[in-house]
Design a protein around this motif. Sequence first.
Motif, PDB file in Angstrom:
ATOM      1  N   PHE A  17     -18.262  15.762  -7.460  1.00  8.14           N
ATOM      2  CA  PHE A  17     -17.803  16.246  -6.148  1.00  8.14           C
ATOM      3  C   PHE A  17     -16.595  15.432  -5.667  1.00  8.14           C
ATOM      4  N   MET A  18     -16.587  14.129  -5.955  1.00  9.08           N
ATOM      5  CA  MET A  18     -15.509  13.263  -5.449  1.00  9.08           C
ATOM      6  C   MET A  18     -14.132  13.753  -5.895  1.00  9.08           C
ATOM      7  N   GLY A  19     -14.092  14.404  -7.060  1.00  8.81           N
ATOM      8  CA  GLY A  19     -12.818  14.924  -7.550  1.00  8.81           C
ATOM      9  C   GLY A  19     -12.247  16.016  -6.660  1.00  8.81           C
ATOM     10  N   ARG A  20     -13.056  16.568  -5.764  1.00 11.33           N
ATOM     11  CA  ARG A  20     -12.568  17.683  -4.948  1.00 11.33           C
ATOM     12  C   ARG A  20     -12.716  17.493  -3.450  1.00 11.33           C
ATOM     13  N   VAL A  21     -13.469  16.483  -3.006  1.00  4.54           N
ATOM     14  CA  VAL A  21     -13.741  16.361  -1.564  1.00  4.54           C
ATOM     15  C   VAL A  21     -12.490  16.119  -0.713  1.00  4.54           C
ATOM     16  N   ALA A  22     -11.491  15.419  -1.300  1.00  2.71           N
ATOM     17  CA  ALA A  22     -10.278  15.160  -0.506  1.00  2.71           C
ATOM     18  C   ALA A  22      -9.531  16.468  -0.227  1.00  2.71           C
ATOM     19  N   ASP A  23      -9.672  17.432  -1.138  1.00  2.00           N
ATOM     20  CA  ASP A  23      -8.998  18.726  -0.970  1.00  2.00           C
ATOM     21  C   ASP A  23      -9.842  19.713  -0.160  1.00  2.00           C
ATOM     22  N   ASP A  24     -11.127  19.438  -0.019  1.00  2.29           N
ATOM     23  CA  ASP A  24     -12.052  20.442   0.483  1.00  2.29           C
ATOM     24  C   ASP A  24     -13.016  19.833   1.521  1.00  2.29           C
ATOM     25  N   PRO A  25     -12.596  19.764   2.800  1.00  2.00           N
ATOM     26  CA  PRO A  25     -13.423  19.125   3.835  1.00  2.00           C
ATOM     27  C   PRO A  25     -14.817  19.757   3.977  1.00  2.00           C
ATOM     28  N   SER A  26     -14.965  21.050   3.695  1.00  2.00           N
ATOM     29  CA  SER A  26     -16.296  21.652   3.858  1.00  2.00           C
ATOM     30  C   SER A  26     -17.239  21.162   2.752  1.00  2.00           C
ATOM     31  N   LEU A  27     -16.686  20.929   1.560  1.00  2.00           N
ATOM     32  CA  LEU A  27     -17.497  20.346   0.489  1.00  2.00           C
ATOM     33  C   LEU A  27     -17.880  18.904   0.849  1.00  2.00           C
ATOM     34  N   ALA A  28     -16.914  18.164   1.410  1.00  2.00           N
ATOM     35  CA  ALA A  28     -17.191  16.784   1.848  1.00  2.00           C
ATOM     36  C   ALA A  28     -18.365  16.770   2.830  1.00  2.00           C
ATOM     37  N   LYS A  29     -18.346  17.693   3.768  1.00  2.00           N
ATOM     38  CA  LYS A  29     -19.411  17.784   4.774  1.00  2.00           C
ATOM     39  C   LYS A  29     -20.766  18.092   4.119  1.00  2.00           C
ATOM     40  N   ALA A  30     -20.753  18.999   3.157  1.00  2.00           N
ATOM     41  CA  ALA A  30     -21.993  19.372   2.463  1.00  2.00           C
ATOM     42  C   ALA A  30     -22.564  18.183   1.686  1.00  2.00           C
ATOM     43  N   VAL A  31     -21.691  17.438   0.985  1.00  2.00           N
ATOM     44  CA  VAL A  31     -22.146  16.273   0.221  1.00  2.00           C
ATOM     45  C   VAL A  31     -22.709  15.222   1.181  1.00  2.00           C
ATOM     46  N   LEU A  32     -22.001  15.023   2.294  1.00  2.00           N
ATOM     47  CA  LEU A  32     -22.455  14.070   3.312  1.00  2.00           C
ATOM     48  C   LEU A  32     -23.832  14.468   3.848  1.00  2.00           C
ATOM     49  N   GLY A  33     -24.037  15.764   4.061  1.00  2.00           N
ATOM     50  CA  GLY A  33     -25.325  16.266   4.554  1.00  2.00           C
ATOM     51  C   GLY A  33     -26.454  15.930   3.587  1.00  2.00           C
ATOM     52  N   THR A  90       4.401  15.060  -3.709  1.00  2.00           N
ATOM     53  CA  THR A  90       4.645  16.188  -2.796  1.00  2.00           C
ATOM     54  C   THR A  90       3.576  17.269  -2.977  1.00  2.00           C
ATOM     55  N   VAL A  91       3.287  17.612  -4.237  1.00  2.00           N
ATOM     56  CA  VAL A  91       2.300  18.666  -4.511  1.00  2.00           C
ATOM     57  C   VAL A  91       0.910  18.226  -4.030  1.00  2.00           C
ATOM     58  N   VAL A  92       0.541  16.965  -4.294  1.00  2.00           N
ATOM     59  CA  VAL A  92      -0.783  16.467  -3.889  1.00  2.00           C
ATOM     60  C   VAL A  92      -0.912  16.497  -2.371  1.00  2.00           C
ATOM     61  N   GLN A  93       0.120  16.029  -1.683  1.00  2.00           N
ATOM     62  CA  GLN A  93       0.041  15.987  -0.214  1.00  2.00           C
ATOM     63  C   GLN A  93       0.028  17.380   0.400  1.00  2.00           C
ATOM     64  N   ARG A  94       0.721  18.315  -0.225  1.00  2.00           N
ATOM     65  CA  ARG A  94       0.808  19.661   0.343  1.00  2.00           C
ATOM     66  C   ARG A  94      -0.365  20.541  -0.086  1.00  2.00           C
ATOM     67  N   ASP A  95      -0.710  20.496  -1.386  1.00  2.00           N
ATOM     68  CA  ASP A  95      -1.670  21.478  -1.914  1.00  2.00           C
ATOM     69  C   ASP A  95      -2.970  20.865  -2.428  1.00  2.00           C
ATOM     70  N   GLY A  96      -3.052  19.523  -2.468  1.00  2.00           N
ATOM     71  CA  GLY A  96      -4.269  18.883  -2.968  1.00  2.00           C
ATOM     72  C   GLY A  96      -4.130  18.447  -4.415  1.00  2.00           C
ATOM     73  N   ILE A  97      -5.008  17.539  -4.797  1.00  2.00           N
ATOM     74  CA  ILE A  97      -4.926  16.927  -6.135  1.00  2.00           C
ATOM     75  C   ILE A  97      -5.165  17.942  -7.247  1.00  2.00           C
ATOM     76  N   ASN A  98      -6.094  18.876  -7.014  1.00  4.64           N
ATOM     77  CA  ASN A  98      -6.428  19.805  -8.094  1.00  4.64           C
ATOM     78  C   ASN A  98      -5.345  20.844  -8.332  1.00  4.64           C
ATOM     79  N   ALA A  99      -4.413  20.957  -7.363  1.00  2.00           N
ATOM     80  CA  ALA A  99      -3.280  21.863  -7.542  1.00  2.00           C
ATOM     81  C   ALA A  99      -2.154  21.205  -8.352  1.00  2.00           C
ATOM     82  N   ALA A 100      -2.262  19.892  -8.560  1.00  3.45           N
ATOM     83  CA  ALA A 100      -1.165  19.171  -9.221  1.00  3.45           C
ATOM     84  C   ALA A 100      -1.217  19.326 -10.739  1.00  3.45           C
ATOM     85  N   SER A 101      -0.942  20.536 -11.202  1.00  2.00           N
ATOM     86  CA  SER A 101      -0.849  20.797 -12.642  1.00  2.00           C
ATOM     87  C   SER A 101       0.566  20.469 -13.108  1.00  2.00           C
TER      88      SER A 101
END
Lengths: 200, 200
Positions: A109-125, B20-31
């Motif tokens: 999950f940590m690989g995506r929580v920074a991009d996805d606040p709703s996932l962060a909230k779910a993991v926190l729950g 720039t890509v990470v800050q704008r679109d998130g880490i998983n978008a940085a292909s």
Amino acid sequence: MPKIVDHESRRIEVAEAVWTVVQRDGINAASVRAVAAECGWTYGMIAHYFKNRDDLLLFAYRLALTRELERAPTAKEQPDPVERLVGLLVRALPIDKDASLDLRIWLGFMGRVADDPSLAKAVLGEHSHYHSAVLDHVHECFEAARVSTPLPAETLTRQITVYVDGLGIAATLDPDTYSADTLESTLRMFLQAMGFDCAT
Amino acid sequence: MPKIVDHESRRIEVAEAVWTVVQRDGINAASVRAVAAECGWTYGMIAHYFKNRDDLLLFAYRLALTRELERAPTAKEQPDPVERLVGLLVRALPIDKDASLDLRIWLGFMGRVADDPSLAKAVLGEHSHYHSAVLDHVHECFEAARVSTPLPAETLTRQITVYVDGLGIAATLDPDTYSADTLESTLRMFLQAMGFDCAT
């Protein structure tokens, strides 16, 4: 068997297939398709019980976390509250194959929580039961006068869970330094520094 | 301009497109493709400078980490070694947009390190400069008698970096509790508990 129990036991069956896939092939291999193949269900049957992959992984994470909480020593097994706290905290660290499981799912999950606040909230729950259990143990240490600190129990508990999360990461990044054997002694050193009357 | 400098400056240009890509679109978008589109390079040109996506992200991570290390206060700017240490450590926490960047890239790696020990080793390697910088600051606190602890400097440094990693995770999972404003005070509370003569 009432229908709701049946529903839950089927979800548990699927979650256990998640565990098997994660332990054998890694967290990123645990797709709905791979889990379906593991438990002999169709993709559609799993979709009936879980909204999506995250929903499936969150349930498997909760179940793994609950199992580890249940494995922590009880007051009857371990009368010393500081030792009970240590016993609880090490179950969140990769000290053995089972204890590693929820950390592996959590790291996924940590690989995506920074991009996805709703996932962060779910993991926190999912983490809230764990937080409550640690807080209870910390309160018991205060009641038994086995900790000396100006910090209130809630603040101390947050410092401990922050540290344990960091230690799980350290064990994953640097298993040579933070082997299963040294994790507990590293944790004890931290607890002693935080004011617990804790053997190292 | 010698060829090696040219090579490095081109790699830096690509790494900045990763930021720039990470800050704008998130880490998983940085292909590699998204980064190529961002800096106006072809896929093949990037492949000439970086082996693969991990190689690209590791370089962008190292560069972001180096920038944050350089932004930590110097002895001239901040004569108190404990305050210098705090100034260095907060740069690894999401206290502002720039400081958040290396944490976001690092979290992206966390999603795969449990499955991929060679990636874990590479991330750890990038971390070694940071570890050395923290250790230097801790030594300076000992020399100035601003820390009182039975732990040796190396052990204390490990406890601090484990904690800071955990605090970055906490800020990501629970930004309401660990807002930019409270991160520094939470860190100071921890350092004080660890024996530093540290205002909270």
